[in-house]
Design an enzyme around this catalytic site. Sequence first.
Site, PDB file in Angstrom:
ATOM      1  N   LYS A   1       1.310   9.713   6.998  1.00 54.73           N
ATOM      2  CA  LYS A   1       0.110  10.368   6.457  1.00 54.73           C
ATOM      3  C   LYS A   1      -1.010  10.172   7.470  1.00 54.73           C
ATOM      4  O   LYS A   1      -1.828   9.270   7.321  1.00 54.73           O
ATOM      5  CB  LYS A   1      -0.311   9.699   5.134  1.00 54.73           C
ATOM      6  CG  LYS A   1       0.362  10.236   3.914  1.00 54.73           C
ATOM      7  CD  LYS A   1      -0.394   9.949   2.629  1.00 54.73           C
ATOM      8  CE  LYS A   1      -0.398   8.509   2.222  1.00 54.73           C
ATOM      9  NZ  LYS A   1      -0.743   8.302   0.782  1.00 54.73           N
TER      10      LYS A   1
ATOM     11  N   LYS B   1       9.315  -3.492  -0.342  1.00 54.39           N
ATOM     12  CA  LYS B   1      10.605  -3.074  -0.854  1.00 54.39           C
ATOM     13  C   LYS B   1      10.875  -1.606  -0.510  1.00 54.39           C
ATOM     14  O   LYS B   1      11.986  -1.125  -0.599  1.00 54.39           O
ATOM     15  CB  LYS B   1      10.608  -3.214  -2.396  1.00 54.39           C
ATOM     16  CG  LYS B   1      10.295  -4.624  -2.868  1.00 54.39           C
ATOM     17  CD  LYS B   1       9.959  -4.605  -4.367  1.00 54.39           C
ATOM     18  CE  LYS B   1       9.397  -5.947  -4.770  1.00 54.39           C
ATOM     19  NZ  LYS B   1       8.765  -5.867  -6.123  1.00 54.39           N
ATOM     20  N   GLY B   2       9.820  -0.906  -0.108  1.00 58.64           N
ATOM     21  CA  GLY B   2       9.883   0.551  -0.019  1.00 58.64           C
ATOM     22  C   GLY B   2      10.859   1.114   0.995  1.00 58.64           C
ATOM     23  O   GLY B   2      11.305   2.250   0.860  1.00 58.64           O
TER      24      GLY B   2
ATOM     25  N   PHE C   1      -0.870  10.776  -2.758  1.00 56.67           N
ATOM     26  CA  PHE C   1      -0.069   9.619  -3.146  1.00 56.67           C
ATOM     27  C   PHE C   1       1.300  10.095  -3.612  1.00 56.67           C
ATOM     28  O   PHE C   1       1.406  10.875  -4.556  1.00 56.67           O
ATOM     29  CB  PHE C   1      -0.781   8.838  -4.256  1.00 56.67           C
ATOM     30  CG  PHE C   1      -0.095   7.545  -4.575  1.00 56.67           C
ATOM     31  CD1 PHE C   1      -0.263   6.440  -3.750  1.00 56.67           C
ATOM     32  CD2 PHE C   1       0.736   7.441  -5.673  1.00 56.67           C
ATOM     33  CE1 PHE C   1       0.387   5.241  -4.030  1.00 56.67           C
ATOM     34  CE2 PHE C   1       1.387   6.245  -5.959  1.00 56.67           C
ATOM     35  CZ  PHE C   1       1.204   5.147  -5.139  1.00 56.67           C
ATOM     36  N   VAL C   2       2.344   9.622  -2.929  1.00 59.88           N
ATOM     37  CA  VAL C   2       3.701  10.079  -3.241  1.00 59.88           C
ATOM     38  C   VAL C   2       4.547   8.928  -3.774  1.00 59.88           C
ATOM     39  O   VAL C   2       4.253   7.753  -3.526  1.00 59.88           O
ATOM     40  CB  VAL C   2       4.383  10.701  -1.995  1.00 59.88           C
ATOM     41  CG1 VAL C   2       3.704  11.995  -1.594  1.00 59.88           C
ATOM     42  CG2 VAL C   2       4.420   9.722  -0.825  1.00 59.88           C
TER      43      VAL C   2
ATOM     44  N   ARG D   1      10.772   4.048  -7.677  1.00 67.03           N
ATOM     45  CA  ARG D   1      11.404   3.825  -6.364  1.00 67.03           C
ATOM     46  C   ARG D   1      12.792   4.457  -6.304  1.00 67.03           C
ATOM     47  O   ARG D   1      13.293   4.774  -5.237  1.00 67.03           O
ATOM     48  CB  ARG D   1      11.553   2.331  -6.075  1.00 67.03           C
ATOM     49  CG  ARG D   1      10.252   1.571  -5.872  1.00 67.03           C
ATOM     50  CD  ARG D   1      10.572   0.168  -5.342  1.00 67.03           C
ATOM     51  NE  ARG D   1       9.458  -0.755  -5.468  1.00 67.03           N
ATOM     52  CZ  ARG D   1       8.471  -0.887  -4.580  1.00 67.03           C
ATOM     53  NH1 ARG D   1       8.449  -0.120  -3.514  1.00 67.03           N
ATOM     54  NH2 ARG D   1       7.519  -1.774  -4.750  1.00 67.03           N
TER      55      ARG D   1
ATOM     56  N   ASP E   1       0.267   4.866   6.373  1.00 63.01           N
ATOM     57  CA  ASP E   1      -0.939   5.458   5.785  1.00 63.01           C
ATOM     58  C   ASP E   1      -2.136   5.024   6.646  1.00 63.01           C
ATOM     59  O   ASP E   1      -2.440   5.671   7.654  1.00 63.01           O
ATOM     60  CB  ASP E   1      -1.046   5.008   4.329  1.00 63.01           C
ATOM     61  CG  ASP E   1      -2.255   5.569   3.603  1.00 63.01           C
ATOM     62  OD1 ASP E   1      -2.885   6.502   4.123  1.00 63.01           O
ATOM     63  OD2 ASP E   1      -2.580   5.083   2.505  1.00 63.01           O
TER      64      ASP E   1
ATOM     65  N   ASP F   1       6.735   3.434  -4.673  1.00 62.25           N
ATOM     66  CA  ASP F   1       6.501   3.157  -6.094  1.00 62.25           C
ATOM     67  C   ASP F   1       5.104   3.520  -6.554  1.00 62.25           C
ATOM     68  O   ASP F   1       4.189   3.713  -5.751  1.00 62.25           O
ATOM     69  CB  ASP F   1       6.687   1.655  -6.354  1.00 62.25           C
ATOM     70  CG  ASP F   1       5.517   0.824  -5.812  1.00 62.25           C
ATOM     71  OD1 ASP F   1       5.183   0.987  -4.616  1.00 62.25           O
ATOM     72  OD2 ASP F   1       4.915   0.056  -6.588  1.00 62.25           O
TER      73      ASP F   1
ATOM     74  N   GLU G   1      10.031   1.446   8.010  1.00 63.22           N
ATOM     75  CA  GLU G   1       8.955   1.516   7.016  1.00 63.22           C
ATOM     76  C   GLU G   1       9.126   2.787   6.187  1.00 63.22           C
ATOM     77  O   GLU G   1       9.706   3.778   6.653  1.00 63.22           O
ATOM     78  CB  GLU G   1       7.600   1.487   7.764  1.00 63.22           C
ATOM     79  CG  GLU G   1       6.361   1.595   6.922  1.00 63.22           C
ATOM     80  CD  GLU G   1       6.153   0.479   5.902  1.00 63.22           C
ATOM     81  OE1 GLU G   1       7.068   0.250   5.097  1.00 63.22           O
ATOM     82  OE2 GLU G   1       5.054  -0.104   5.893  1.00 63.22           O
ATOM     83  N   ASP G   2       8.601   2.755   4.967  1.00 64.38           N
ATOM     84  CA  ASP G   2       8.677   3.951   4.122  1.00 64.38           C
ATOM     85  C   ASP G   2       7.610   4.967   4.514  1.00 64.38           C
ATOM     86  O   ASP G   2       7.865   6.163   4.611  1.00 64.38           O
ATOM     87  CB  ASP G   2       8.577   3.593   2.624  1.00 64.38           C
ATOM     88  CG  ASP G   2       7.404   2.666   2.307  1.00 64.38           C
ATOM     89  OD1 ASP G   2       6.583   2.361   3.203  1.00 64.38           O
ATOM     90  OD2 ASP G   2       7.303   2.240   1.131  1.00 64.38           O
TER      91      ASP G   2
HETATM   92  P1  5GP Z   1      -0.782   1.186   5.313  1.00 65.78           P
HETATM   93  O1  5GP Z   1      -0.971  -0.247   5.718  1.00 65.78           O
HETATM   94  O2  5GP Z   1      -0.235   2.053   6.388  1.00 65.78           O
HETATM   95  O3  5GP Z   1      -2.025   1.753   4.691  1.00 65.78           O
HETATM   96  O4  5GP Z   1       0.190   1.158   4.090  1.00 65.78           O
HETATM   97  C1  5GP Z   1       1.549   1.113   4.164  1.00 65.78           C
HETATM   98  C2  5GP Z   1       2.096   0.809   2.787  1.00 65.78           C
HETATM   99  O5  5GP Z   1       1.255   1.341   1.763  1.00 65.78           O
HETATM  100  C3  5GP Z   1       3.426   1.475   2.606  1.00 65.78           C
HETATM  101  O6  5GP Z   1       4.472   0.640   3.007  1.00 65.78           O
HETATM  102  C4  5GP Z   1       3.464   1.732   1.122  1.00 65.78           C
HETATM  103  O7  5GP Z   1       3.957   0.600   0.457  1.00 65.78           O
HETATM  104  C5  5GP Z   1       2.018   1.928   0.744  1.00 65.78           C
HETATM  105  N1  5GP Z   1       1.672   3.362   0.654  1.00 65.78           N
HETATM  106  C6  5GP Z   1       0.922   4.100   1.493  1.00 65.78           C
HETATM  107  N2  5GP Z   1       0.835   5.384   1.083  1.00 65.78           N
HETATM  108  C7  5GP Z   1       1.558   5.453  -0.066  1.00 65.78           C
HETATM  109  C8  5GP Z   1       1.873   6.518  -0.965  1.00 65.78           C
HETATM  110  O8  5GP Z   1       1.479   7.686  -0.830  1.00 65.78           O
HETATM  111  N3  5GP Z   1       2.653   6.187  -2.028  1.00 65.78           N
HETATM  112  C9  5GP Z   1       3.115   4.927  -2.267  1.00 65.78           C
HETATM  113  N4  5GP Z   1       3.876   4.745  -3.336  1.00 65.78           N
HETATM  114  N5  5GP Z   1       2.848   3.902  -1.423  1.00 65.78           N
HETATM  115  C10 5GP Z   1       2.080   4.171  -0.337  1.00 65.78           C
END
Ligand code: 5GP
Length: 181
Positions: free
Chosen positions: A133, A45-46, A154-155, A167, A105, A161, A101-102
């Site tokens: 990140k 949803k982000g 963590f943001v 959100r 990470d 969220d 994408e939001d």
């Molecule tokens: P990845 O697969 O790149 O580790 O994760 C991507 C997803 O993890 C993002 O779409 C988001 O939903 C969540 N995510 C990663 N870092 C953060 C963060 O700092 N804060 C929040 N709220 N969600 C995060």
Amino acid sequence: MMRDIEKVLITHEEIVQKSQEMGQQITGDFKMCTDQPLLVVGLLKGSVPFMSELLKSIDLMLEIDFMDVSSYHGGTQSTNDVRILRDLETSVTGRHVLIIEDIVDTGQTLKKVVGMLESRGAASVKVASLLDKPEGRKVVLDADYVGFTIPNEFVVGYGLDYNELYRNLPFIGILKADVYA
Ligand code: 5GP
């Protein structure tokens, strides 16, 4: 909500400005792809607040669709258990696809989605992410368009969220430690 915020990292004005710049860049990059409308895929949803801001500045014929792919299951740590909760309604075969994408990470979510859309025969798959990140990365995956690079914290806000809350904050912020306690 505001009393749970330790610090504002990126303001609403900065996000709007960056979304306009990114939208103009995307418009320039895709304007030669006129065979079919661009397919813009939001990851639920982000991505929703960022996607709606970005779309206003993309001056191209395009369609939108959504996927829900989950790698966080309610907490603050990404897992490599990437689950498809909702798939696209649109066929991507032969289409130029832009995933919104939001945040990137570990990169595991996008790696899985990009690989899936490529294997379905997309003509090209690019990624636009509001945040990056890079210190969190566990797989080789870089977004083609990045709004802001942030430290490994963590943001929340602007779609991001904590346990489904925050959100709707109009900025990116860091929560106070006692919220997690
Ligand atoms: P990845 O697969 O790149 O580790 O994760 C991507 C997803 O993890 C993002 O779409 C988001 O939903 C969540 N995510 C990663 N870092 C953060 C963060 O700092 N804060 C929040 N709220 N969600 C995060």
